[in-house]
Design an enzyme around this catalytic site. Structure first.
Site, PDB file in Angstrom:
ATOM      1  N   HIS A 160       2.139   8.017   4.066  1.00  0.00           N
ATOM      2  CA  HIS A 160       3.079   8.517   3.069  1.00  0.00           C
ATOM      3  C   HIS A 160       2.439   9.630   2.228  1.00  0.00           C
ATOM      4  O   HIS A 160       1.216   9.711   2.132  1.00  0.00           O
ATOM      5  CB  HIS A 160       3.485   7.389   2.110  1.00  0.00           C
ATOM      6  CG  HIS A 160       4.414   6.381   2.696  1.00  0.00           C
ATOM      7  ND1 HIS A 160       4.168   5.031   2.650  1.00  0.00           N
ATOM      8  CD2 HIS A 160       5.614   6.524   3.322  1.00  0.00           C
ATOM      9  CE1 HIS A 160       5.175   4.377   3.225  1.00  0.00           C
ATOM     10  NE2 HIS A 160       6.057   5.262   3.644  1.00  0.00           N
ATOM     11  N   CYS A 247       2.370   1.202  -3.702  1.00  0.00           N
ATOM     12  CA  CYS A 247       3.429   0.566  -2.871  1.00  0.00           C
ATOM     13  C   CYS A 247       3.920  -0.760  -3.404  1.00  0.00           C
ATOM     14  O   CYS A 247       5.008  -1.200  -3.061  1.00  0.00           O
ATOM     15  CB  CYS A 247       2.940   0.280  -1.460  1.00  0.00           C
ATOM     16  SG  CYS A 247       1.731   1.367  -0.823  1.00  0.00           S
TER      17      CYS A 247
HETATM   18  C1  CIR Z   1       4.617   0.069   6.437  1.00  0.00           C
HETATM   19  O1  CIR Z   1       4.026   0.497   7.433  1.00  0.00           O
HETATM   20  O2  CIR Z   1       5.741   0.422   6.141  1.00  0.00           O
HETATM   21  C2  CIR Z   1       3.892  -0.927   5.569  1.00  0.00           C
HETATM   22  N1  CIR Z   1       3.063  -1.771   6.348  1.00  0.00           N
HETATM   23  C3  CIR Z   1       3.066  -0.219   4.513  1.00  0.00           C
HETATM   24  C4  CIR Z   1       3.898   0.503   3.495  1.00  0.00           C
HETATM   25  C5  CIR Z   1       3.078   1.107   2.403  1.00  0.00           C
HETATM   26  N2  CIR Z   1       3.902   1.648   1.387  1.00  0.00           N
HETATM   27  C6  CIR Z   1       3.598   2.707   0.664  1.00  0.00           C
HETATM   28  O3  CIR Z   1       2.585   3.357   0.896  1.00  0.00           O
HETATM   29  N3  CIR Z   1       4.460   3.069  -0.258  1.00  0.00           N
END
Ligand code: CIR
Length: 252
Positions: A160, A247
């Site tokens: 991200h 996150c």
């Molecule tokens: C994903 O791959 O969507 C989750 N395992 C990790 C999301 C992390 N979120 C973020 O950086 N905002």
């Protein structure tokens, strides 16, 4: 000033979430502990914290940041770009509607909140494997109606945008080297991370306290010039699932 945060506890099946990391097998008891400490830290900073229960059908649902973009005026419910995560946002909408007016991203637009950075009153929307240009256009159009300027930028490496860039107050960004010379970010002061410490880009600025991941001494030194209190948190099990500090919460 942030007054609220929304979090969701990781569930027992959290290790079935999406990940590209090769940091080993994640521990449920340890991520529960790390999540509790994170929750308490936000409470100590004066935020009123709403902690939701795990959503068993969605092992990544504790990464609540991806389900919405919250501004003082509006909460934009996203459509997460990963198919396995689509549906998390519909669980978040009723929770946020207690606090904010709601707007929604519509298919075929997709947006992960992790790609949306607010810095000094304007928005940067990362185009990534999760956030497409149609999603960015819809989000930008909504933000414009509330008077915000927005731009897109390519995320490139990393999951991200906020895996690589965050705003740490006082017109300053913390970022990884590939982003340091972007014209779009010209007006900001920058802290450029050492190549060995890029994970520290996911530092969270809350009410003039910095929360950074534990174990990045060079980044800590670089951040110390800001003269803000710094709290280090261990998020080892979150990192194993490609996540970080930002996150784990929606802040508003
Ligand atoms: C994903 O791959 O969507 C989750 N395992 C990790 C999301 C992390 N979120 C973020 O950086 N905002």
């Amino acid at each position: 000033l942030f007054t609220h945060a929304i979090l969701r506890k990781p569930g027992a099946n959290f290790s079935q979430g999406l990940t590209t990391a090769t940091l080993g097998k994640p521990s449920f008891s340890l991520i529960q502990k790390q999540h509790r400490v994170y929750t308490q830290t936000l409470e100590h900073l004066g935020l009123e914290v709403t902690v939701l229960d795990p959503a068993p059908d969605y092992p990544d649902a504790y990464f609540v940041e991806d389900t919405a973009v919250v501004t003082p005026e509006v909460a934009v419910i996203t459509l997460p770009g990963a198919r396995a995560r689509q549906g998390e946002q519909t669980r978040m909408a009723p929770v946020l509607s207690r606090f904010k007016k709601i707007e929604k991203i519509q298919a075929p637009g997709t947006v992960d909140g992790g790609d949306v950075l607010m810095a000094g009153g304007r928005f940067f929307i990362g185009i990534s494997d999760r956030t497409n240009t149609e999603g960015a256009r819809q989000l930008g159009a909504i933000l414009e109606t509330y008077g915000y300027a927005w731009d897109t930028l390519a995320v490139g490496e990393g999951l991200h945008l906020k895996s690589s860039i965050n705003y740490v107050g006082n017109n300053r960004l913390i970022l990884t080297a590939p982003f340091q010379n972007l014209d779009l970010l010209d007006g900001f002061d920058k802290i450029v991370l050492d190549e060995a410490e890029t994970y520290a880009a996911n530092t969270l600025w809350i009410n003039d306290t910095l929360i950074m991941p534990q174990g990045f001494p060079l980044a800590r030194e670089q951040l110390s010039v800001l003269n803000l209190p710094i709290i280090e948190l261990d998020v080892s099990e979150v990192a194993k699932m490609d996540g970080g500090l930002t996150c784990l919460s929606l802040r508003f």
